[in-house]
Design a protein around this motif. Structure first.
Motif, mmCIF file in Angstrom:
data_model
loop_
_atom_site.group_PDB
_atom_site.id
_atom_site.type_symbol
_atom_site.label_atom_id
_atom_site.label_comp_id
_atom_site.label_asym_id
_atom_site.label_seq_id
_atom_site.Cartn_x
_atom_site.Cartn_y
_atom_site.Cartn_z
ATOM 1 N N LEU A 190 0.824 -1.201 0.000
ATOM 2 C CA LEU A 190 0.000 0.000 0.000
ATOM 3 C C LEU A 190 0.863 1.258 0.000
ATOM 4 C CD1 LEU A 190 -2.754 -1.172 2.484
ATOM 5 C CD2 LEU A 190 -3.077 -0.642 0.064
ATOM 6 N N ARG A 191 1.963 1.238 0.767
ATOM 7 C CA ARG A 191 2.872 2.398 0.769
ATOM 8 C C ARG A 191 3.477 2.594 -0.605
ATOM 9 N NH1 ARG A 191 4.460 0.266 5.817
ATOM 10 N NH2 ARG A 191 6.301 -0.687 4.861
ATOM 11 N N ARG A 192 3.890 1.496 -1.224
ATOM 12 C CA ARG A 192 4.479 1.570 -2.562
ATOM 13 C C ARG A 192 3.460 2.106 -3.562
ATOM 14 N NH1 ARG A 192 6.203 -4.058 -4.740
ATOM 15 N NH2 ARG A 192 7.004 -4.130 -2.590
ATOM 16 N N SER A 193 2.211 1.669 -3.420
ATOM 17 C CA SER A 193 1.158 2.116 -4.325
ATOM 18 C C SER A 193 0.864 3.597 -4.156
ATOM 19 C CB SER A 193 -0.120 1.304 -4.080
ATOM 20 O OG SER A 193 -1.171 1.751 -4.881
ATOM 21 N N GLU A 194 0.908 4.072 -2.901
ATOM 22 C CA GLU A 194 0.614 5.482 -2.633
ATOM 23 C C GLU A 194 1.614 6.408 -3.315
ATOM 24 O OE1 GLU A 194 -1.806 7.109 -1.262
ATOM 25 O OE2 GLU A 194 -2.950 5.303 -0.816
ATOM 26 N N LEU A 195 2.839 5.926 -3.512
ATOM 27 C CA LEU A 195 3.857 6.762 -4.147
ATOM 28 C C LEU A 195 3.495 7.093 -5.586
ATOM 29 C CD1 LEU A 195 7.132 5.050 -2.828
ATOM 30 C CD2 LEU A 195 6.100 7.203 -2.054
ATOM 31 N N THR A 196 2.679 6.262 -6.220
ATOM 32 C CA THR A 196 2.314 6.489 -7.615
ATOM 33 C C THR A 196 0.958 7.160 -7.750
ATOM 34 O OG1 THR A 196 1.248 4.328 -7.840
ATOM 35 C CG2 THR A 196 3.616 4.433 -8.281
ATOM 36 N N ARG A 197 0.302 7.446 -6.633
ATOM 37 C CA ARG A 197 -1.013 8.067 -6.680
ATOM 38 C C ARG A 197 -0.919 9.554 -6.349
ATOM 39 N NH1 ARG A 197 -5.135 3.991 -3.509
ATOM 40 N NH2 ARG A 197 -4.676 2.104 -4.682
ATOM 41 N N PRO A 198 -1.758 10.372 -6.964
ATOM 42 C CA PRO A 198 -1.766 11.786 -6.603
ATOM 43 C C PRO A 198 -2.255 11.944 -5.165
ATOM 44 C CG PRO A 198 -3.617 11.264 -8.042
ATOM 45 C CD PRO A 198 -2.731 10.058 -8.017
ATOM 46 N N THR A 199 -1.540 12.732 -4.385
ATOM 47 C CA THR A 199 -1.918 12.921 -2.987
ATOM 48 C C THR A 199 -3.229 13.683 -2.884
ATOM 49 O OG1 THR A 199 0.401 12.968 -2.358
ATOM 50 C CG2 THR A 199 -1.169 13.851 -0.781
ATOM 51 N N ILE A 200 -3.390 14.697 -3.700
ATOM 52 C CA ILE A 200 -4.579 15.530 -3.673
ATOM 53 C C ILE A 200 -5.395 15.308 -4.939
ATOM 54 C CG2 ILE A 200 -5.463 17.872 -3.472
ATOM 55 C CD1 ILE A 200 -3.950 17.010 -1.018
ATOM 56 N N LEU A 201 -6.678 15.092 -4.766
ATOM 57 C CA LEU A 201 -7.594 15.002 -5.905
ATOM 58 C C LEU A 201 -8.302 16.342 -6.034
ATOM 59 C CD1 LEU A 201 -9.227 11.514 -5.193
ATOM 60 C CD2 LEU A 201 -7.342 12.012 -6.741
ATOM 61 N N GLY A 202 -8.495 16.788 -7.248
ATOM 62 C CA GLY A 202 -9.155 18.073 -7.389
ATOM 63 C C GLY A 202 -9.635 18.358 -8.791
ATOM 64 N N ILE A 203 -10.544 19.315 -8.882
ATOM 65 C CA ILE A 203 -11.037 19.832 -10.148
ATOM 66 C C ILE A 203 -11.527 21.251 -9.898
ATOM 67 C CG2 ILE A 203 -13.359 18.899 -9.797
ATOM 68 C CD1 ILE A 203 -13.523 18.428 -12.800
ATOM 69 N N ASP A 204 -11.181 22.147 -10.819
ATOM 70 C CA ASP A 204 -11.538 23.549 -10.648
ATOM 71 C C ASP A 204 -10.980 24.017 -9.286
ATOM 72 O OD1 ASP A 204 -13.118 25.563 -12.254
ATOM 73 O OD2 ASP A 204 -14.074 25.809 -10.290
ATOM 74 N N ASP A 205 -11.811 24.589 -8.413
ATOM 75 C CA ASP A 205 -11.327 25.044 -7.103
ATOM 76 C C ASP A 205 -11.737 24.079 -5.980
ATOM 77 O OD1 ASP A 205 -14.014 25.577 -7.213
ATOM 78 O OD2 ASP A 205 -13.877 27.648 -6.510
ATOM 79 N N LEU A 206 -12.102 22.854 -6.361
ATOM 80 C CA LEU A 206 -12.468 21.820 -5.383
ATOM 81 C C LEU A 206 -11.294 20.872 -5.196
ATOM 82 C CD1 LEU A 206 -14.705 20.242 -3.727
ATOM 83 C CD2 LEU A 206 -15.143 18.991 -5.856
ATOM 84 N N SER A 207 -10.940 20.575 -3.944
ATOM 85 C CA SER A 207 -9.840 19.646 -3.695
ATOM 86 C C SER A 207 -10.196 18.714 -2.542
ATOM 87 C CB SER A 207 -8.544 20.393 -3.378
ATOM 88 O OG SER A 207 -8.626 21.057 -2.135
ATOM 89 N N LEU A 208 -9.624 17.502 -2.611
ATOM 90 C CA LEU A 208 -9.859 16.480 -1.591
ATOM 91 C C LEU A 208 -8.530 15.799 -1.297
ATOM 92 C CD1 LEU A 208 -12.724 13.873 -1.430
ATOM 93 C CD2 LEU A 208 -10.344 13.117 -1.343
ATOM 94 N N ASP A 209 -8.170 15.751 -0.028
ATOM 95 C CA ASP A 209 -6.944 15.079 0.403
ATOM 96 C C ASP A 209 -7.325 13.720 0.980
ATOM 97 O OD1 ASP A 209 -4.652 14.152 1.614
ATOM 98 O OD2 ASP A 209 -4.042 16.104 2.379
#
Length: 228
Positions: free
Chosen positions: A116-135
């Motif tokens: 899971l740690r290895r997988s997280e390295l390849t995933r974007p930490t923050i998801l977002g669109i326009d001015d909306l963001s999700l951590d």
């Protein structure tokens, strides 16, 4: 973190699911390769724990098929086969790690967390669109810098919409992944939660981001949606 456990031994599956659940994982169990394949394409998982010896189509075949169809979820293969050639076959089929039975639960847990740690390295930490963001790490959601206070279900819906931003997410898929239920049982519930989520995300004066696509589901996009 959501885990798909593909294991036909009901007792072993129950023990592993209970242990992983006590460590904070949400576990779905599939008792066959066919069931596992269906679940892997209906829902999104952070990890797949896959037994080699399954009735009918085996785990090795399932692993190869998932990779061939573009499933990039980390796969931990479980097997009693400990020959070097078997380990090589498992890794060549697309498994990320290989654990030989019998094993201690602590080792499985350590290997799962490492994947899971290895997988997280390849995933974007923050998801977002326009001015909306999700951590995903902190579960903090903001729009134009303001924190949105979402319920657990609202957060799960928004997380899914953001992961597939620009694509239509069907009502059936939301029912399966967020509620783990049949659509017919919770169709009205989806509407109620989506309405509440819209009021928070698409407040008056803000650009509408959540769109209903008639007869298909919902789409998160900053573009005007003709299907809304």
């Amino acid at each position: 973190m959501r885990v798909l456990l593909v294991e036909d031994d009901k007792k072993a599956a129950a023990l592993l699911a209970r242990g992983l659940g006590e460590e904070g994982f949400v576990v779905d169990i599939a008792g066959s390769a066919e069931d596992g394949e269906e679940k892997a394409f209906v829902a999104d998982y952070d990890l797949i724990v896959l037994d080699w010896m399954l009735p009918g189509k085996g785990g090795l075949s399932l692993c190869s098929q998932l990779r061939a169809r573009g499933v990039a979820t980390p796969i931990l293969m479980l097997t009693a086969r400990d020959a070097l050639s078997d380990r090589v076959s498992g890794l060549n089929a697309g498994a990320d790690d290989y654990l030989t039975k019998p094993f201690a639960f602590e080792e499985l847990l350590a290997r799962a967390r490492a994947l899971l740690r290895r997988s997280e390295l390849t995933r974007p930490t923050i998801l977002g669109i326009d001015d909306l963001s999700l951590d995903p790490l902190t579960q903090r959601v903001t729009r134009a810098g303001a924190v949105l206070n979402l319920t657990q279900k609202e957060y799960a819906i928004l997380h899914m919409l953001l992961r597939y931003a620009g694509e239509v997410v069907s009502r059936a898929r939301l029912a399966e992944q967020v509620w783990k239920a049949d659509l017919l049982a919770i169709d009205n519930l989806i509407d109620a939660h989506m309405s509440n989520l819209r009021r928070k995300v698409d407040a008056p004066g803000a650009r509408g981001l959540i769109h209903t696509v008639r007869g298909r589901g919902f789409r998160l996009t900053s573009e005007e949606d003709q299907g809304a």
